[in-house]
Design a protein around this motif. Structure first.
Motif, PDB file in Angstrom:
ATOM      1  N   GLN A   1      41.453  35.728  34.022  1.00 47.37           N
ATOM      2  CA  GLN A   1      40.288  34.859  34.030  1.00 47.37           C
ATOM      3  C   GLN A   1      39.008  35.685  34.148  1.00 47.37           C
ATOM      4  OE1 GLN A   1      40.452  31.568  33.522  1.00 47.37           O
ATOM      5  NE2 GLN A   1      42.665  31.811  33.294  1.00 47.37           N
ATOM      6  N   PRO A   2      37.911  35.187  33.605  1.00 49.22           N
ATOM      7  CA  PRO A   2      36.627  35.867  33.809  1.00 49.22           C
ATOM      8  C   PRO A   2      36.346  36.048  35.298  1.00 49.22           C
ATOM      9  CG  PRO A   2      36.420  34.160  32.137  1.00 49.22           C
ATOM     10  CD  PRO A   2      37.789  33.995  32.742  1.00 49.22           C
ATOM     11  N   GLY A   3      35.770  37.199  35.631  1.00 52.49           N
ATOM     12  CA  GLY A   3      35.477  37.484  37.030  1.00 52.49           C
ATOM     13  C   GLY A   3      36.629  38.094  37.791  1.00 52.49           C
ATOM     14  N   THR A   4      37.694  38.434  37.074  1.00 57.58           N
ATOM     15  CA  THR A   4      38.886  39.041  37.681  1.00 57.58           C
ATOM     16  C   THR A   4      38.957  40.522  37.337  1.00 57.58           C
ATOM     17  OG1 THR A   4      40.131  36.970  37.550  1.00 57.58           O
ATOM     18  CG2 THR A   4      41.418  38.997  37.758  1.00 57.58           C
TER      19      THR A   4
ATOM     20  N   ASP B   1      37.056  42.505  28.726  1.00 57.44           N
ATOM     21  CA  ASP B   1      35.673  42.600  28.244  1.00 57.44           C
ATOM     22  C   ASP B   1      35.102  43.990  28.500  1.00 57.44           C
ATOM     23  OD1 ASP B   1      35.423  39.815  27.490  1.00 57.44           O
ATOM     24  OD2 ASP B   1      35.330  39.359  29.639  1.00 57.44           O
TER      25      ASP B   1
ATOM     26  N   LYS C   1      31.324  40.108  38.932  1.00 54.57           N
ATOM     27  CA  LYS C   1      30.356  39.074  39.305  1.00 54.57           C
ATOM     28  C   LYS C   1      29.564  38.579  38.096  1.00 54.57           C
ATOM     29  CE  LYS C   1      29.713  40.435  44.143  1.00 54.57           C
ATOM     30  NZ  LYS C   1      28.787  41.012  45.139  1.00 54.57           N
TER      31      LYS C   1
ATOM     32  N   GLY D   1      30.935  37.884  35.419  1.00 59.81           N
ATOM     33  CA  GLY D   1      31.856  37.028  34.682  1.00 59.81           C
ATOM     34  C   GLY D   1      32.706  37.750  33.660  1.00 59.81           C
ATOM     35  N   LYS D   2      32.816  39.064  33.759  1.00 62.36           N
ATOM     36  CA  LYS D   2      33.615  39.839  32.814  1.00 62.36           C
ATOM     37  C   LYS D   2      35.084  39.878  33.225  1.00 62.36           C
ATOM     38  CE  LYS D   2      29.857  41.107  30.617  1.00 62.36           C
ATOM     39  NZ  LYS D   2      29.551  40.550  29.268  1.00 62.36           N
ATOM     40  N   ARG D   3      35.931  40.028  32.234  1.00 59.46           N
ATOM     41  CA  ARG D   3      37.340  40.358  32.479  1.00 59.46           C
ATOM     42  C   ARG D   3      37.400  41.876  32.580  1.00 59.46           C
ATOM     43  NH1 ARG D   3      37.517  36.257  28.565  1.00 59.46           N
ATOM     44  NH2 ARG D   3      38.685  34.389  29.238  1.00 59.46           N
TER      45      ARG D   3
END
Length: 265
Positions: free
Chosen positions: A6-9, A35, A83, A85-87
């Motif tokens: 998930q994004p942010g992980t 990302d 933070k 929102g990147k993977r």
């Protein structure tokens, strides 16, 4: 894989010893979904070539003696990317949980409320044994396998329990041990390990220019003389990695070549 990433992980991913074919399937899928990938210096171009051209690659160094980023800076970069929102993939050589300083990164991310997970990789000791056709354990002779790092601060002696490491029924896998080879041999022998204990020095494990050098403990300093500072190397010590008979052998990535080394071995 999308539901796992998930994004942010942040995923701490083991790149293995270098051969891209030794990546786990999960590691490859994570690299494809990332990302941004923060990678160590020991992660080679063949591994990085698997990353999508759309993915941002950031080198963060982390090679013995030559760190382009300190650990605190790496922690901050990982947290900032997550933070945003990147993977995020933190790509480490070998297995992230073996001398990869993963705990420091996990603790920092957790303190910032960032989900972090680990994808294991093949560690250099396993890959070296496979390349040499050897076993890391041996029934009746090598019941224990001990992973040790020989990295010490400049000018400081290795702070290790030499008596425990000198046990004859153990195989020692010593990471980052080339520079300290003479000290390692001297201390192990002084603590009771037999001077003729078999050793194997693995250089550039799993790569086309891989070398496997065999000898005995008393000659360890001589065996590492031809190894460059820039070539990752691993020391394996113990009867489980003994060469057949008394012949000393050197293996390379282009095949096996048997050589008779000097009498000082």
């Amino acid at each position: 894989m999308s539901h796992d990433f998930q994004p942010g992980t942040v995923w701490l991913v083991g790149a293995g010893p270098g051969d891209p074919d030794l990546l786990t399937r999960k590691a490859e899928r994570l690299l494809a979904a990332a990302d941004i990938v923060f990678f160590d210096a020991l992660v080679g171009p063949a591994i990085l070539a698997l990353v999508s051209p759309a993915t941002k690659l950031v080198g963060v160094g982390k090679r013995s003696g030559r760190h382009s980023k300190d650990q605190g800076s790496i922690n901050a970069l990982l947290a900032a990317a997550a933070k945003a929102g990147k993977r995020v993939v933190r790509l480490k050589g070998g297995d992230p949980s073996i001398f990869g300083r993963s705990t420091e990164e996990i603790d920092h991310l957790a303190a910032n409320g960032i989900p972090v997970r680990i994808c294991p990789g093949i560690t250099a000791a396993s890959a070296a044994a496979a390349s040499a056709g050897a076993s890391l354990t041996l029934r009746g002779l090598a019941r224990k396998l001990t992973f040790v790092t020989a990295h010490a601060r400049a000018g400081e002696a290795l702070d290790l329990d030499w008596t425990a490491l000198a046990a004859s029924d153990a195989t020692l896998a010593i990471y980052m041990g080339r520079a300290a080879a003479a000290e390692i041999a001297r201390n192990l022998i002084a603590a009771g390990r037999a001077p003729d204990t078999a050793v194997m020095v693995a250089v550039n494990v799993s790569l086309p220019d891989e070398r496997i050098i065999r000898g005995r403990l008393s000659a360890l300093a001589f065996l590492v003389e031809t190894i460059s500072d820039s070539d990752p190397s691993l020391l394996l010590i113990g009867e489980a990695v003994a060469a057949a008979g008394n012949e000393r052998t050197v293996y390379s990535g282009e095949g096996a070549m048997r050589v008779a080394l000097a009498d000082r071995i």
